[in-house]
Enzyme design. Structure first.
Site, short mmCIF file in Angstrom:
data_model
loop_
_atom_site.label_atom_id
_atom_site.label_comp_id
_atom_site.label_asym_id
_atom_site.label_seq_id
_atom_site.Cartn_x
_atom_site.Cartn_y
_atom_site.Cartn_z
N PHE A 1 40.25 59.54 35.76
CA PHE A 1 40.56 60.39 36.89
C PHE A 1 40.28 59.92 38.10
CE2 PHE A 1 40.53 64.71 38.81
CZ PHE A 1 41.68 64.90 38.24
N GLY B 1 50.70 52.32 43.87
CA GLY B 1 50.35 53.67 44.27
C GLY B 1 50.42 54.82 43.60
N LYS C 1 52.23 41.86 32.69
CA LYS C 1 53.84 42.58 32.88
C LYS C 1 55.04 41.81 31.95
CE LYS C 1 52.07 44.74 37.01
NZ LYS C 1 52.26 45.00 38.41
N LYS D 1 47.49 48.62 31.35
CA LYS D 1 48.44 47.23 30.73
C LYS D 1 47.26 46.46 29.51
CE LYS D 1 48.51 45.71 34.96
NZ LYS D 1 48.13 46.66 35.72
N THR E 1 42.81 54.98 32.49
CA THR E 1 41.45 54.14 32.43
C THR E 1 41.79 52.86 33.09
OG1 THR E 1 41.29 53.37 30.21
CG2 THR E 1 40.17 55.37 30.80
N GLY F 1 55.37 50.24 38.34
CA GLY F 1 55.10 51.33 39.06
C GLY F 1 56.07 52.35 39.08
N GLU G 1 42.79 43.68 45.94
CA GLU G 1 41.38 43.90 45.43
C GLU G 1 40.29 43.17 46.03
OE1 GLU G 1 40.72 46.53 43.23
OE2 GLU G 1 42.71 46.93 42.94
#
Length: 337
Positions: free
Chosen positions: A8, A316, A224, A124, A95, A153, A209
């Site tokens: 969450f 996003g 990906k 992923k 998660t 995304g 990050e």
């Protein structure tokens, strides 16, 4: 449809906001009424068999940092317990990604399938580590398994490839699949600014990050490409099969020279049946892959249709919710909803 959300953070909260804002649309357009009956985060869980009050749940999570503070919430309650004990049709596994072991998402997905629940994930890690195993398990258990949000995304890369292009043989997939590196390269090309300075600014803006290694070294794009190779091309690929070169050695001078030659430098992932690769490439200005900023773009090379490209926002919570909701509606339709 009764739903469990595992994880969450931004995505879990984003999907709940979408459920609230688009409730009438789902019901009128698809006859779909999503009912979130349980949510788990790293601290605990909130459960209500009759459906959680989503505005209250969001307010609780934002105020206290955990859903366990929701009325009747259970601190220390494990996601695996929820998956086994709570009556639900579908699990959203949202998660954080772990590309080394796939955990804890891998076990969450397996447990959900074993208990007869459909699964939608953006994660992923499990897909890179055990795609074939999970795909096979879903078929064996007779459950639906969707993962569109793991690549691109909001850009419906997997859905386009597997459904709308199904009359074609896909010969090659090439894509700009990491918004962080694309932002860095775009800024270098436009302004001639050193990479280190742009990375620092991107971190301050929340576009990179604190440790941008996975992005800059091409690992995120390689993940990906691995997923696309497995899901679209039908290759039994592992992350280690991808030849990876990141953008650390790209300099402002290199971007300037490229620009003078009518080119731009992009970190491009390529998937063919004989090649899996991620590396900086010269892309002609005006080509569909020559997108700027944080945009993603993918070009499919097809035996009948030639080349088809798609572009959009690759990151996003709001944008990724688009793919998660698309998967939910697809599962609903597949089940005869």
């Amino acid at each position: 449809m009764r739903i469990i959300i595992v994880g969450f953070g931004n995505l879990g909260r984003g999907i709940c906001r979408a459920f609230i804002g688009k409730a009438d649309f789902f019901k009128k357009a698809y006859g779909l009424i999503p009912k979130v009956v349980a949510v788990a985060d790293e601290c605990g869980a909130a459960v209500d068999e009759n459906g959680l009050d989503l505005p209250r749940l969001l307010k609780t999570a934002e105020s206290h940092g955990t859903v366990a503070k929701y009325p009747g919430g259970r601190r220390g309650k494990l996601a695996l317990d929820l998956i086994e004990e709570v009556s639900a049709d579908l699990v959203f596994e949202l998660t954080p990604t772990n590309i080394k072991t796939g955990e804890p998402g891998l076990t969450h997905i397996k447990r959900a399938m074993q208990s007869g629940k459909h699964v939608i994930t953006s994660n992923k890690g499990p897909l890179v580590v055990a795609f074939k195993e999970l795909d096979s398990m879903a078929r064996k258990q007779g459950v639906e398994f969707r993962y569109s949000a793991s690549v691109g995304g909001a850009v419906p890369v997997i859905g386009l490839a597997k459904k709308l292009l199904c009359g074609n043989e896909i010969l090659e997939i090439r894509g700009v699949l990491n918004g962080t590196t694309n932002y860095i390269l775009s800024r270098m090309s436009a302004e001639g600014v050193p990479q280190e300075m742009i990375i620092q600014e991107a971190q301050e803006l929340g576009l990179a990050e604190k440790d941008p290694t996975l992005d800059i070294d091409g690992i995120d794009t390689a993940c990906k490409i691995t997923i696309l190779a497995n899901s679209v091309l039908g290759i039994d690929a592992k992350l280690s099969d991808v030849k990876v070169t990141g953008i650390r050695r790209v300099t402002p001078d290199a971007t300037r020279l490229a620009q003078e030659a009518g080119q731009t430098i992009k970190l491009v992932g390529t998937a063919r049946r004989d090649l899996l690769e991620v590396s900086p490439k010269l892309v002609p200005q005006g080509h569909p892959l020559a997108v700027s900023g944080t945009l993603n773009a993918v070009t499919f090379k097809l035996d009948l249709a030639g080349e088809i490209s798609i572009t959009g926002f690759g990151a996003g919570p709001k944008e990724t919710s688009s793919s998660l909701l698309g998967d939910l509606i697809d599962v609903h339709r597949t089940l005869g909803g």
